[in-house]
Design an enzyme around this catalytic site. Structure first.
Site, short mmCIF file in Angstrom:
data_model
loop_
_atom_site.label_atom_id
_atom_site.label_comp_id
_atom_site.label_asym_id
_atom_site.label_seq_id
_atom_site.Cartn_x
_atom_site.Cartn_y
_atom_site.Cartn_z
N ARG A 1 8.15 9.86 -4.92
CA ARG A 1 7.14 10.51 -4.11
C ARG A 1 6.88 9.72 -2.82
NH1 ARG A 1 2.13 11.94 -7.88
NH2 ARG A 1 1.56 13.09 -6.02
N ARG B 1 6.41 11.76 6.86
CA ARG B 1 5.75 12.77 7.68
C ARG B 1 6.49 12.94 9.00
NH1 ARG B 1 0.12 10.24 7.11
NH2 ARG B 1 -0.52 10.88 5.03
N ARG C 1 3.20 -6.40 -13.81
CA ARG C 1 3.34 -7.32 -12.69
C ARG C 1 1.94 -7.80 -12.34
NH1 ARG C 1 7.31 -10.17 -10.91
NH2 ARG C 1 7.04 -9.75 -8.69
N ARG D 1 1.86 -8.77 1.69
CA ARG D 1 0.98 -8.28 2.74
C ARG D 1 -0.15 -9.27 3.00
NH1 ARG D 1 -2.23 -3.10 0.01
NH2 ARG D 1 -3.04 -4.15 -1.84
N GLU E 1 -1.07 -11.85 -0.22
CA GLU E 1 -0.87 -11.29 -1.56
C GLU E 1 0.54 -11.59 -2.04
OE1 GLU E 1 -0.99 -6.78 -3.10
OE2 GLU E 1 -2.87 -7.46 -2.22
N TYR F 1 -1.27 3.07 -14.01
CA TYR F 1 -1.92 2.69 -12.75
C TYR F 1 -2.73 3.87 -12.24
CZ TYR F 1 -2.84 1.02 -8.10
OH TYR F 1 -3.47 0.61 -6.95
N ASP G 1 -5.75 5.37 -9.40
CA ASP G 1 -6.62 5.20 -8.26
C ASP G 1 -8.07 5.26 -8.75
OD1 ASP G 1 -4.64 4.97 -6.29
OD2 ASP G 1 -4.42 7.15 -6.16
#
Length: 368
Positions: free
Chosen positions: A170, A174, A247, A279, A299, A347, A349
């Protein structure tokens, strides 16, 4: 003594406690950490709300969930627009016309699509069998090499050729000049931080911190009529079917004294393989901070061990089969409710966790 013992003061446990106490139930919430909020906890430093366990941007298309969280605190207008740094070259994320223009000099969507198709055709992948092949079949070789390969291999600690294709099926692409990472209708950061929400949710519950459920399991077994468990499901069952894999992350957080603006953006992903971190987060930008100093977090993805915080479940076939065995046990429990990312080995949101907790409340109480 209590109607519910809630193990974990994160989002799932806090929502459940809030809704249960509204119905007149008595809840005890425990957490092994020294603070409430789980991974959405904000630590205040230099007047800046630091996202202690990584960036948390609230986004959802669910109007009911959006109205629900706004009932606790007002959200700002933060729009997530990360950038990628590949060896000093800066690219917009998610992949969009700004990215394609920087990479290839193309201006129109037609030109960008033709460039991607040309690269895909050159490689000739018809049936992707791993993450590398899947990514190239979606966006071509240039984007894969510069913006996906290094970041992904650092994140998962494995070669992209050894990772399953489904991880990246996914991939957002764009063909518009739009740097907004999420497509969701609602998006923002709670003004004052996520602690404001959790504190309000738990204000009518008894809360005990720095308490490990497994150190005092016998003590807690008779303390409530039911248990809401949000920890690792394999740990609950003493790993009888084996250990589920994750992880983990390590954060290196520092106050930057000599500037009020370190990188000009909340999140910059480092997509080359040689940079050890994935990041840098500059926390003040979440809330448009004007403080004289700034705070950054680097991170670092690491292999999970039992002494680390489990962040990302590794949902490969072996782990999913193991989880299904644990879920069969969980489904048979009469007085234990399992919820959240660790108990469900998935996982989520934030809006999904809140939605799942509200579903659990509806199932538990119905019209009672």
């Amino acid at each position: 003594m209590y109607d519910y013992l809630i193990v974990g003061a994160g989002l799932f446990g806090s929502v459940f406690a809030y809704e249960a106490t509204k119905k007149g139930k008595k809840c005890l919430v425990i957490d092994k950490r020294n603070h409430i909020g789980g991974n959405v906890y904000n630590e205040k430093k230099e007047g800046i709300n630091v996202h202690k366990y990584g960036a948390h941007i609230f986004h959802t298309n669910n109007e009911q969930i959006w109205n629900y969280v706004n009932g606790f605190v007002e959200f700002n207008r933060y729009t997530h627009s990360p950038v990628a740094n590949y060896k000093g070259e800066i690219y917009n994320l998610p992949f969009n016309m700004n990215t394609f223009n920087k990479l290839w000099g193309v201006v129109t969507p037609k030109e960008a699509k033709e460039k991607i198709e040309e690269q895909k055709g050159r490689v000739g992948i018809n049936n992707p069998t791993n993450l590398e092949e899947q990514a190239i079949s979606l966006v071509g070789t240039d984007i894969y090499e510069k913006l996906i390969k290094g970041y992904t291999e650092k994140q998962w600690g494995r070669s992209a050729k050894d990772l399953p294709a489904f991880i990246i099926k996914r991939l957002p692409v764009r063909f518009t000049y739009d740097n907004n990472y999420f497509n969701d209708k609602y998006q923002g950061i709670p003004i004052g931080g996520y602690n404001v929400i959790i504190e309000k949710m738990l204000e009518k519950s008894d809360v005990r911190l720095e308490v490990d459920y497994f150190d005092k399991k016998e003590e807690f077994e008779g303390i409530a009529h039911k248990t809401v468990y949000t920890g690792m499901i394999d740990q609950y069952y003493d790993y009888i079917y084996g250990v589920l894999e994750y992880r983990s992350l390590k954060f290196e957080t520092n106050v930057v004294e000599d500037t009020d603006n370190f990188q000009g953006n909340t999140i910059v992903n480092y997509t080359d393989r040689d940079t050890p971190y994935t990041r840098i987060i500059e926390h003040k930008h979440f809330e448009y901070g004007t403080q004289e100093k700034t705070i950054i977090s680097k991170e670092y993805p690491i292999e999970w061990k039992k002494c680390n915080e489990p962040y990302y479940p590794i949902n490969n076939q072996q782990n999913n089969e193991t989880y299904r065995k644990y879920k069969e046990l969980a489904d048979g429990e009469q007085n234990v409710i399992f919820g959240g990312r660790l108990a469900n080995y998935n996982y989520y949101d934030m809006h999904q966790v809140i939605g799942a907790a509200l579903v659990a409340i509806e199932k538990e109480f119905g019209d009672k």
